[in-house]
Design a protein around this motif. Structure first.
Motif, PDB file in Angstrom:
ATOM      1  N   ALA A 163      11.264   5.849 -84.640  1.00 49.85           N
ATOM      2  CA  ALA A 163      10.641   4.981 -85.638  1.00 49.85           C
ATOM      3  C   ALA A 163      11.332   5.121 -86.991  1.00 49.85           C
ATOM      4  O   ALA A 163      11.575   4.125 -87.685  1.00 49.85           O
ATOM      5  CB  ALA A 163       9.155   5.305 -85.764  1.00 49.85           C
ATOM      6  N   ARG A 164      11.668   6.361 -87.377  1.00 46.57           N
ATOM      7  CA  ARG A 164      12.353   6.570 -88.658  1.00 46.57           C
ATOM      8  C   ARG A 164      13.734   5.924 -88.653  1.00 46.57           C
ATOM      9  O   ARG A 164      14.129   5.263 -89.626  1.00 46.57           O
ATOM     10  CB  ARG A 164      12.478   8.065 -88.952  1.00 46.57           C
ATOM     11  CG  ARG A 164      11.190   8.737 -89.372  1.00 46.57           C
ATOM     12  CD  ARG A 164      11.468  10.100 -89.995  1.00 46.57           C
ATOM     13  NE  ARG A 164      12.188  10.989 -89.091  1.00 46.57           N
ATOM     14  CZ  ARG A 164      11.609  11.829 -88.237  1.00 46.57           C
ATOM     15  NH1 ARG A 164      10.287  11.883 -88.162  1.00 46.57           N
ATOM     16  NH2 ARG A 164      12.331  12.626 -87.470  1.00 46.57           N
ATOM     17  N   GLU A 165      14.476   6.117 -87.562  1.00 51.90           N
ATOM     18  CA  GLU A 165      15.820   5.537 -87.473  1.00 51.90           C
ATOM     19  C   GLU A 165      15.757   4.015 -87.527  1.00 51.90           C
ATOM     20  O   GLU A 165      16.587   3.370 -88.182  1.00 51.90           O
ATOM     21  CB  GLU A 165      16.502   5.996 -86.187  1.00 51.90           C
ATOM     22  CG  GLU A 165      16.890   7.463 -86.173  1.00 51.90           C
ATOM     23  CD  GLU A 165      17.967   7.777 -87.198  1.00 51.90           C
ATOM     24  OE1 GLU A 165      18.921   6.987 -87.345  1.00 51.90           O
ATOM     25  OE2 GLU A 165      17.848   8.815 -87.875  1.00 51.90           O
ATOM     26  N   ALA A 166      14.790   3.428 -86.826  1.00 53.39           N
ATOM     27  CA  ALA A 166      14.654   1.973 -86.830  1.00 53.39           C
ATOM     28  C   ALA A 166      14.229   1.464 -88.207  1.00 53.39           C
ATOM     29  O   ALA A 166      14.760   0.459 -88.711  1.00 53.39           O
ATOM     30  CB  ALA A 166      13.643   1.536 -85.769  1.00 53.39           C
ATOM     31  N   ALA A 167      13.292   2.163 -88.849  1.00 55.00           N
ATOM     32  CA  ALA A 167      12.778   1.726 -90.147  1.00 55.00           C
ATOM     33  C   ALA A 167      13.866   1.716 -91.206  1.00 55.00           C
ATOM     34  O   ALA A 167      13.838   0.882 -92.133  1.00 55.00           O
ATOM     35  CB  ALA A 167      11.624   2.622 -90.583  1.00 55.00           C
ATOM     36  N   ARG A 168      14.829   2.632 -91.103  1.00 52.52           N
ATOM     37  CA  ARG A 168      15.921   2.657 -92.077  1.00 52.52           C
ATOM     38  C   ARG A 168      16.728   1.354 -92.062  1.00 52.52           C
ATOM     39  O   ARG A 168      17.393   1.024 -93.029  1.00 52.52           O
ATOM     40  CB  ARG A 168      16.858   3.836 -91.789  1.00 52.52           C
ATOM     41  CG  ARG A 168      16.262   5.192 -92.118  1.00 52.52           C
ATOM     42  CD  ARG A 168      17.311   6.281 -92.049  1.00 52.52           C
ATOM     43  NE  ARG A 168      16.757   7.583 -92.377  1.00 52.52           N
ATOM     44  CZ  ARG A 168      16.497   8.543 -91.502  1.00 52.52           C
ATOM     45  NH1 ARG A 168      16.764   8.342 -90.211  1.00 52.52           N
ATOM     46  NH2 ARG A 168      15.989   9.693 -91.884  1.00 52.52           N
ATOM     47  N   GLN A 169      16.662   0.646 -90.948  1.00 53.67           N
ATOM     48  CA  GLN A 169      17.387  -0.618 -90.821  1.00 53.67           C
ATOM     49  C   GLN A 169      16.448  -1.824 -90.889  1.00 53.67           C
ATOM     50  O   GLN A 169      16.846  -2.943 -90.575  1.00 53.67           O
ATOM     51  CB  GLN A 169      18.145  -0.642 -89.486  1.00 53.67           C
ATOM     52  CG  GLN A 169      19.150   0.496 -89.338  1.00 53.67           C
ATOM     53  CD  GLN A 169      19.728   0.555 -87.936  1.00 53.67           C
ATOM     54  OE1 GLN A 169      19.249  -0.103 -87.012  1.00 53.67           O
ATOM     55  NE2 GLN A 169      20.774   1.327 -87.758  1.00 53.67           N
ATOM     56  N   GLY A 170      15.196  -1.573 -91.279  1.00 51.90           N
ATOM     57  CA  GLY A 170      14.232  -2.663 -91.372  1.00 51.90           C
ATOM     58  C   GLY A 170      13.761  -3.157 -90.022  1.00 51.90           C
ATOM     59  O   GLY A 170      13.331  -4.309 -89.896  1.00 51.90           O
ATOM     60  N   ARG A 171      13.799  -2.289 -89.009  1.00 50.23           N
ATOM     61  CA  ARG A 171      13.398  -2.667 -87.656  1.00 50.23           C
ATOM     62  C   ARG A 171      12.109  -1.944 -87.276  1.00 50.23           C
ATOM     63  O   ARG A 171      11.719  -0.972 -87.916  1.00 50.23           O
ATOM     64  CB  ARG A 171      14.511  -2.322 -86.657  1.00 50.23           C
ATOM     65  CG  ARG A 171      15.808  -3.027 -86.968  1.00 50.23           C
ATOM     66  CD  ARG A 171      16.996  -2.236 -86.436  1.00 50.23           C
ATOM     67  NE  ARG A 171      17.041  -2.210 -84.981  1.00 50.23           N
ATOM     68  CZ  ARG A 171      17.754  -1.330 -84.279  1.00 50.23           C
ATOM     69  NH1 ARG A 171      18.444  -0.394 -84.915  1.00 50.23           N
ATOM     70  NH2 ARG A 171      17.781  -1.381 -82.970  1.00 50.23           N
ATOM     71  N   GLU A 172      11.457  -2.426 -86.235  1.00 52.83           N
ATOM     72  CA  GLU A 172      10.197  -1.851 -85.790  1.00 52.83           C
ATOM     73  C   GLU A 172      10.355  -1.114 -84.460  1.00 52.83           C
ATOM     74  O   GLU A 172      11.206  -1.464 -83.642  1.00 52.83           O
ATOM     75  CB  GLU A 172       9.141  -2.946 -85.599  1.00 52.83           C
ATOM     76  CG  GLU A 172       8.671  -3.593 -86.886  1.00 52.83           C
ATOM     77  CD  GLU A 172       7.608  -4.636 -86.637  1.00 52.83           C
ATOM     78  OE1 GLU A 172       6.900  -4.985 -87.598  1.00 52.83           O
ATOM     79  OE2 GLU A 172       7.485  -5.124 -85.492  1.00 52.83           O
ATOM     80  N   LEU A 173       9.484  -0.125 -84.254  1.00 54.16           N
ATOM     81  CA  LEU A 173       9.375   0.550 -82.974  1.00 54.16           C
ATOM     82  C   LEU A 173       8.159   0.005 -82.235  1.00 54.16           C
ATOM     83  O   LEU A 173       7.077  -0.123 -82.804  1.00 54.16           O
ATOM     84  CB  LEU A 173       9.198   2.056 -83.168  1.00 54.16           C
ATOM     85  CG  LEU A 173       8.982   2.861 -81.877  1.00 54.16           C
ATOM     86  CD1 LEU A 173      10.288   2.965 -81.096  1.00 54.16           C
ATOM     87  CD2 LEU A 173       8.437   4.252 -82.187  1.00 54.16           C
ATOM     88  N   HIS A 174       8.360  -0.338 -80.973  1.00 60.96           N
ATOM     89  CA  HIS A 174       7.276  -0.807 -80.107  1.00 60.96           C
ATOM     90  C   HIS A 174       7.286   0.041 -78.841  1.00 60.96           C
ATOM     91  O   HIS A 174       8.345   0.488 -78.389  1.00 60.96           O
ATOM     92  CB  HIS A 174       7.444  -2.286 -79.761  1.00 60.96           C
ATOM     93  CG  HIS A 174       7.315  -3.197 -80.934  1.00 60.96           C
ATOM     94  ND1 HIS A 174       6.162  -3.903 -81.195  1.00 60.96           N
ATOM     95  CD2 HIS A 174       8.186  -3.500 -81.929  1.00 60.96           C
ATOM     96  CE1 HIS A 174       6.334  -4.621 -82.302  1.00 60.96           C
ATOM     97  NE2 HIS A 174       7.549  -4.393 -82.766  1.00 60.96           N
ATOM     98  N   LEU A 175       6.111   0.241 -78.259  1.00 57.22           N
ATOM     99  CA  LEU A 175       5.976   1.108 -77.095  1.00 57.22           C
ATOM    100  C   LEU A 175       5.336   0.344 -75.943  1.00 57.22           C
ATOM    101  O   LEU A 175       4.361  -0.388 -76.136  1.00 57.22           O
ATOM    102  CB  LEU A 175       5.116   2.326 -77.452  1.00 57.22           C
ATOM    103  CG  LEU A 175       4.906   3.392 -76.379  1.00 57.22           C
ATOM    104  CD1 LEU A 175       6.217   4.062 -76.016  1.00 57.22           C
ATOM    105  CD2 LEU A 175       3.907   4.441 -76.876  1.00 57.22           C
ATOM    106  N   VAL A 176       5.898   0.513 -74.748  1.00 57.23           N
ATOM    107  CA  VAL A 176       5.299   0.006 -73.515  1.00 57.23           C
ATOM    108  C   VAL A 176       4.940   1.223 -72.674  1.00 57.23           C
ATOM    109  O   VAL A 176       5.813   2.030 -72.339  1.00 57.23           O
ATOM    110  CB  VAL A 176       6.269  -0.898 -72.735  1.00 57.23           C
ATOM    111  CG1 VAL A 176       5.623  -1.370 -71.428  1.00 57.23           C
ATOM    112  CG2 VAL A 176       6.706  -2.086 -73.584  1.00 57.23           C
ATOM    113  N   LEU A 177       3.660   1.377 -72.337  1.00 57.60           N
ATOM    114  CA  LEU A 177       3.191   2.525 -71.562  1.00 57.60           C
ATOM    115  C   LEU A 177       2.764   2.060 -70.170  1.00 57.60           C
ATOM    116  O   LEU A 177       1.887   1.188 -70.035  1.00 57.60           O
ATOM    117  CB  LEU A 177       1.998   3.183 -72.264  1.00 57.60           C
ATOM    118  CG  LEU A 177       2.300   4.297 -73.261  1.00 57.60           C
ATOM    119  CD1 LEU A 177       1.005   4.776 -73.914  1.00 57.60           C
ATOM    120  CD2 LEU A 177       2.992   5.471 -72.583  1.00 57.60           C
ATOM    121  N   LEU A 178       3.386   2.644 -69.146  1.00 54.07           N
ATOM    122  CA  LEU A 178       3.052   2.313 -67.768  1.00 54.07           C
ATOM    123  C   LEU A 178       2.011   3.304 -67.256  1.00 54.07           C
ATOM    124  O   LEU A 178       2.273   4.502 -67.174  1.00 54.07           O
ATOM    125  CB  LEU A 178       4.302   2.358 -66.889  1.00 54.07           C
ATOM    126  CG  LEU A 178       5.468   1.472 -67.330  1.00 54.07           C
ATOM    127  CD1 LEU A 178       6.614   1.574 -66.330  1.00 54.07           C
ATOM    128  CD2 LEU A 178       5.029   0.020 -67.498  1.00 54.07           C
TER     129      LEU A 178
END
Length: 214
Positions: free
Chosen positions: A124-139
């Protein structure tokens, strides 16, 4: 549930529970450049879903799956050498590939067990630095089905490793249920959405798309 869902597409926000939901095949849509982590027990079908989503219909989406690194290592190592001997090197290589892929930018699919909160926070931190979001899919397929999945695929996860992942995911699913049913705090605040799928809805999740819909 906080999302937009119709018969053919779902756009997850917050926690979206599609377990037990029958119906036609659908596409999951995320923002442009999102990092989507597919998690679940070993044998739950994570790699199968990732292959479906990243195949020709998915435009060859960038995907990081530790199984790919494992198989690459096996291909160059002597057959007589147990995987346990070079597992540390394989894990380092997987970490390097994951770091490079996240920092490269663009939409990314990631295979992860889901029981490691530090991994989600780092992504999430790495993505946020580029203005991107983290999303999770849980099976959520249950331990018996996951063990059957391992046997079907001819793979074997050590019992202690499986049990550790199982304990972590049981706690996570319980916290998500508390959030949905009793308004408890969101247990995964670093994720913009958490999409819960079981075996039925997993098979219906036909494709993934990134960016605004048409």
């Amino acid at each position: 549930m906080n999302s937009r869902t119709d018969r053919t597409e779902t756009v997850p926000r917050g926690v979206v529970d599609l377990r037990g939901a029958a119906g036609p095949a659908f596409t999951v849509r995320y923002p442009a450049g999102a990092v989507v982590v597919v998690s679940g027990l070993p044998g739950a079908g994570k790699s199968t879903l990732l292959r479906r989503w990243s195949g020709p219909g998915g435009g060859g989406l960038a995907t990081v799956d530790p199984r790919t690194v494992h198989e690459a290592c096996e291909a160059v190592m002597p057959a007589s050498l147990p995987y346990a001997v070079y597992r540390p090197w394989a894990r380092l290589e997987h970490g390097r590939l994951l770091r490079t892929s996240v920092r490269h930018g663009g939409p990314l699919l990631v295979h992860d067990c889901g029981s490691r909160a530090w991994m989600r926070r780092w992504l999430a931190r790495e993505a946020a630095r580029q203005g991107r979001e983290l999303h999770l899919v849980l099976l959520d397929v249950g331990s018996a089905a996951a063990l059957d999945g391992q046997r079907t695929r001819g793979r074997h996860v050590p019992p202690r490793t499986f049990a550790r992942h199982h304990r972590g995911l049981v706690r996570l699913f319980a916290a998500l249920t508390g959030h949905l049913e009793a308004g408890a705090p969101m247990p995964i605040p670093e994720a913009a959405s958490v999409l819960l799928l079981d075996a039925t809805s997993r098979s219906r999740a036909e494709a993934v798309r990134f960016g605004p819909g048409s």
